[in-house]
Design an enzyme around this catalytic site. Structure first.
Site, mmCIF file in Angstrom:
data_model
loop_
_atom_site.group_PDB
_atom_site.id
_atom_site.type_symbol
_atom_site.label_atom_id
_atom_site.label_comp_id
_atom_site.label_asym_id
_atom_site.label_seq_id
_atom_site.Cartn_x
_atom_site.Cartn_y
_atom_site.Cartn_z
ATOM 1 N N HIS A 328 5.448 -26.560 16.257
ATOM 2 C CA HIS A 328 4.870 -26.108 14.984
ATOM 3 C C HIS A 328 4.303 -27.247 14.145
ATOM 4 O O HIS A 328 3.642 -26.994 13.136
ATOM 5 C CB HIS A 328 5.919 -25.345 14.168
ATOM 6 C CG HIS A 328 6.013 -23.893 14.529
ATOM 7 N ND1 HIS A 328 6.849 -23.414 15.509
ATOM 8 C CD2 HIS A 328 5.354 -22.804 14.048
ATOM 9 C CE1 HIS A 328 6.720 -22.107 15.611
ATOM 10 N NE2 HIS A 328 5.813 -21.704 14.741
ATOM 11 N N GLY A 329 4.572 -28.478 14.513
ATOM 12 C CA GLY A 329 3.996 -29.610 13.771
ATOM 13 C C GLY A 329 4.903 -30.812 13.654
ATOM 14 O O GLY A 329 4.446 -31.929 13.451
#
Length: 364
Positions: A328-329
């Site tokens: 997700h990052g």
């Protein structure tokens, strides 16, 4: 009427949808129905060609080249048939999205930040598709290699309805369903399309009403209103936010799910209403079903899962949530989010095991 524009994801995908993506999805629908009607045998390759053309049109030749390069590298590494090496390759490819020099170079390819972010989101999702194909290639014997050719990888990676934002479908499911030939009825498909459009339009109207009337995300972005609110009001805001998140994904996943149905595929189930959920475990199983299947099949089970010792289960679950946070990052708040979800799942599973002991069952 003014609207709450603080939810980046909703504003971003609605803007892209109106500008170009909905038109490209309509083109996919046309190609799909014509190929099913006239040349069912070549449907995967027609849809692959269309997906590659749509990618080139939207992301440009450089964006197309990046996704194709990821697929080529993943396929080459998969030839060694080593799952650990495949995972290492996938994580390295994913990590290239977070190298500042590479980010700057990609930004210069486009005129706006929105175009760069579209490439970023697309490549992130494509990494999961490449990983799924490569691991399935590693796990299947020589007799099944023909169904895991590079051409099938391209058909899977460039399948357009799931191209930019998902939902995720593992390669084994995609391949099996895409090969299956079913009786085609234009009348049946038309009724499915009309009912699906009506449902999605209703969900979209509901989401638009929420951002025009409730201003949930605008309130969350300002500290003074939150500090002045009571605990009951904060609880209500939290519930409103997750309900909007649910409705948002009914739209974002509902559109590609409808197209999958039109293509003769069975899409992952749409998210369950969060108001019906009371556990972390159920939330992970039934909100993003495609992602859950990916995590279970390729990370949780291969690392031992629930069949291993208590320590093994803890480790398998921790590794699964670590990957989700990184994918997700990898920002610090995502690690906290992953850790809290891991803790919630572990506590629930521990209590379930405790209550399953016969002595405790008798007491209950």
């Amino acid at each position: 009427m003014l609207q709450d524009t603080m939810d980046f994801e909703w504003s971003y995908w609605i803007e892209w949808g109106r500008e170009r993506i909905l038109w490209l999805l309509a083109g996919h629908l046309l190609v799909s129905q014509v190929s099913r009607l006239l040349m069912e045998k070549y449907k995967p390759w027609c849809l692959m060609a269309y997906g590659m053309a749509a990618c080139w049109s939207l992301l440009g030749i450089k964006g197309f080249a990046v996704i194709l390069l990821h697929a080529i590298i993943s396929f080459a590494v998969a030839q060694f048939q080593l799952s650990l090496l495949t995972w290492l390759c996938s994580l390295i490819l994913l990590s290239t999205l977070r190298i500042p020099a590479v980010e700057e170079a990609k930004r210069k390819w486009y005129d706006t930040e929105n175009e760069y972010y579209l490439l970023l989101f697309t490549v992130s999702v494509r990494c999961l598709f490449c990983t799924s194909f490569s691991l399935e290639y590693c796990w299947h014997g020589p007799a099944q290699k023909s169904s895991h050719s590079f051409l099938w990888m391209l058909a899977y990676v460039f399948y357009y309805p799931m191209f930019h934002n998902g939902p995720l479908m593992n390669f084994d499911e995609f391949s099996e369903q895409m090969r299956r030939r079913e009786a085609f009825s234009l009348k049946t498909n038309l009724s499915i399309l009309i009912v699906g459009i009506i449902r999605i339009f209703f969900w979209w109207c509901l989401a638009e009403l929420m951002i025009h009337l409730m201003y949930i995300h605008a309130l969350y972005s300002s500290a003074p209103p939150l500090e002045a609110a009571s605990y009951w009001a904060l609880g209500g805001l939290a519930l409103a936010q997750v309900l909007f998140f649910y409705v948002k994904y009914l739209v974002l996943y509902g559109v590609p799910a409808l197209l999958l149905q039109m293509d003769g595929l069975k899409p992952p189930a749409l998210p369950c209403c969060v108001s019906l959920m009371h556990s972390f475990t159920k939330m992970w199983r039934s909100f993003d079903v495609g992602l859950h299947r990916f995590l279970v099949r390729y990370i949780y089970v291969p690392m031992g899962g629930s069949q291993s010792s208590l320590l093994g289960t803890l480790f398998s679950t921790a590794f699964t949530f670590a990957f989700v946070s990184y994918w997700h990052g990898g920002q610090s708040y995502l690690w906290y989010w992953g850790a809290l979800n891991w803790l919630g799942v572990i506590v629930e599973n521990s209590i379930t095991r405790l209550l399953s002991i016969s002595l405790n069952q008798d007491l209950i």
